[in-house]
Design a protein around this motif. Structure first.
Motif, PDB file in Angstrom:
ATOM      1  N   MET A 112       7.051 -15.706  11.717  1.00 39.33           N
ATOM      2  CA  MET A 112       6.350 -14.605  12.345  1.00 39.33           C
ATOM      3  C   MET A 112       6.016 -13.557  11.274  1.00 39.33           C
ATOM      4  SD  MET A 112       7.683 -12.365  15.546  1.00 39.33           S
ATOM      5  CE  MET A 112       6.601 -11.250  16.325  1.00 39.33           C
ATOM      6  N   PRO A 113       4.766 -13.021  11.302  1.00 36.11           N
ATOM      7  CA  PRO A 113       4.381 -12.025  10.304  1.00 36.11           C
ATOM      8  C   PRO A 113       5.209 -10.749  10.441  1.00 36.11           C
ATOM      9  CG  PRO A 113       2.483 -12.759  11.592  1.00 36.11           C
ATOM     10  CD  PRO A 113       3.698 -13.370  12.190  1.00 36.11           C
ATOM     11  N   ASN A 114       5.349 -10.053   9.329  1.00 32.54           N
ATOM     12  CA  ASN A 114       6.094  -8.809   9.306  1.00 32.54           C
ATOM     13  C   ASN A 114       5.186  -7.672   9.801  1.00 32.54           C
ATOM     14  OD1 ASN A 114       7.466  -6.474   8.719  1.00 32.54           O
ATOM     15  ND2 ASN A 114       8.154  -7.164   6.713  1.00 32.54           N
ATOM     16  N   PRO A 115       5.435  -7.116  11.006  1.00 31.30           N
ATOM     17  CA  PRO A 115       4.563  -6.076  11.546  1.00 31.30           C
ATOM     18  C   PRO A 115       4.640  -4.772  10.753  1.00 31.30           C
ATOM     19  CG  PRO A 115       6.459  -6.391  12.983  1.00 31.30           C
ATOM     20  CD  PRO A 115       6.522  -7.460  11.920  1.00 31.30           C
ATOM     21  N   ASP A 116       5.683  -4.596   9.958  1.00 28.82           N
ATOM     22  CA  ASP A 116       5.802  -3.386   9.149  1.00 28.82           C
ATOM     23  C   ASP A 116       4.779  -3.351   8.013  1.00 28.82           C
ATOM     24  OD1 ASP A 116       7.917  -2.527  10.721  1.00 28.82           O
ATOM     25  OD2 ASP A 116       9.421  -3.444   9.428  1.00 28.82           O
ATOM     26  N   LEU A 117       4.243  -4.492   7.660  1.00 29.86           N
ATOM     27  CA  LEU A 117       3.262  -4.552   6.585  1.00 29.86           C
ATOM     28  C   LEU A 117       1.862  -4.145   7.034  1.00 29.86           C
ATOM     29  CD1 LEU A 117       4.262  -7.835   4.730  1.00 29.86           C
ATOM     30  CD2 LEU A 117       4.626  -5.482   3.989  1.00 29.86           C
ATOM     31  N   LEU A 118       1.582  -4.226   8.310  1.00 27.84           N
ATOM     32  CA  LEU A 118       0.237  -3.947   8.813  1.00 27.84           C
ATOM     33  C   LEU A 118      -0.235  -2.533   8.470  1.00 27.84           C
ATOM     34  CD1 LEU A 118      -2.247  -4.899  10.319  1.00 27.84           C
ATOM     35  CD2 LEU A 118      -1.132  -4.196  12.444  1.00 27.84           C
ATOM     36  N   PRO A 119       0.547  -1.484   8.707  1.00 30.06           N
ATOM     37  CA  PRO A 119       0.065  -0.153   8.343  1.00 30.06           C
ATOM     38  C   PRO A 119      -0.229  -0.010   6.847  1.00 30.06           C
ATOM     39  CG  PRO A 119       1.921   0.041   9.836  1.00 30.06           C
ATOM     40  CD  PRO A 119       1.815  -1.407   9.447  1.00 30.06           C
ATOM     41  N   SER A 120       0.621  -0.573   6.018  1.00 28.50           N
ATOM     42  CA  SER A 120       0.395  -0.501   4.569  1.00 28.50           C
ATOM     43  C   SER A 120      -0.866  -1.256   4.176  1.00 28.50           C
ATOM     44  CB  SER A 120       1.593  -1.064   3.815  1.00 28.50           C
ATOM     45  OG  SER A 120       2.725  -0.268   4.053  1.00 28.50           O
ATOM     46  N   LEU A 121      -1.073  -2.395   4.769  1.00 30.35           N
ATOM     47  CA  LEU A 121      -2.278  -3.177   4.500  1.00 30.35           C
ATOM     48  C   LEU A 121      -3.519  -2.394   4.910  1.00 30.35           C
ATOM     49  CD1 LEU A 121      -3.799  -5.780   3.763  1.00 30.35           C
ATOM     50  CD2 LEU A 121      -3.360  -6.543   6.121  1.00 30.35           C
ATOM     51  N   LEU A 122      -3.503  -1.829   6.094  1.00 34.54           N
ATOM     52  CA  LEU A 122      -4.652  -1.058   6.570  1.00 34.54           C
ATOM     53  C   LEU A 122      -4.899   0.162   5.691  1.00 34.54           C
ATOM     54  CD1 LEU A 122      -4.089  -1.270  10.420  1.00 34.54           C
ATOM     55  CD2 LEU A 122      -5.794  -2.491   9.050  1.00 34.54           C
ATOM     56  N   PHE A 123      -3.832   0.791   5.223  1.00 31.95           N
ATOM     57  CA  PHE A 123      -3.970   1.935   4.331  1.00 31.95           C
ATOM     58  C   PHE A 123      -4.672   1.524   3.039  1.00 31.95           C
ATOM     59  CE2 PHE A 123      -2.438   4.751   0.981  1.00 31.95           C
ATOM     60  CZ  PHE A 123      -2.746   5.991   1.515  1.00 31.95           C
ATOM     61  N   LYS A 124      -4.268   0.405   2.469  1.00 28.21           N
ATOM     62  CA  LYS A 124      -4.880  -0.074   1.226  1.00 28.21           C
ATOM     63  C   LYS A 124      -6.339  -0.469   1.439  1.00 28.21           C
ATOM     64  CE  LYS A 124      -1.492   0.401  -1.621  1.00 28.21           C
ATOM     65  NZ  LYS A 124      -1.580   1.360  -2.716  1.00 28.21           N
ATOM     66  N   ILE A 125      -6.638  -1.092   2.565  1.00 27.16           N
ATOM     67  CA  ILE A 125      -8.027  -1.444   2.881  1.00 27.16           C
ATOM     68  C   ILE A 125      -8.857  -0.171   3.002  1.00 27.16           C
ATOM     69  CG2 ILE A 125      -9.532  -2.405   4.669  1.00 27.16           C
ATOM     70  CD1 ILE A 125      -7.344  -4.534   5.143  1.00 27.16           C
TER      71      ILE A 125
END
Length: 69
Positions: free
Chosen positions: A1-14
């Protein structure tokens, strides 16, 4: 299962990338305008207005996603 904690960081970098690309495109539009293509430069800036209109929503949403529970 993907790590949901990474989503905000990913979106921030995008979002950071989007802002950097927007700045670069704006610089190119200024360069084009200086060389006599004001119409092209204006068209580019008109399209970049979409980025400006969405920036506030993106920042607020990212802040909410990144806020501690």
């Amino acid at each position: 299962m993907p790590n949901p904690d990474l989503l905000p960081s990913l979106l921030f970098k995008i979002n950071e990338n989007q802002l950097a690309l927007e700045a670069a495109i704006l610089e190119l539009s200024k360069w084009v305008e200086q060389r006599g293509s004001a119409e092209v430069a204006n068209n580019v800036r008109d399209v970049l207005d979409t980025c400006d209109r969405n920036e506030g929503f993106i920042k607020i949403t990212l802040a909410l996603l990144m806020a501690p529970d």
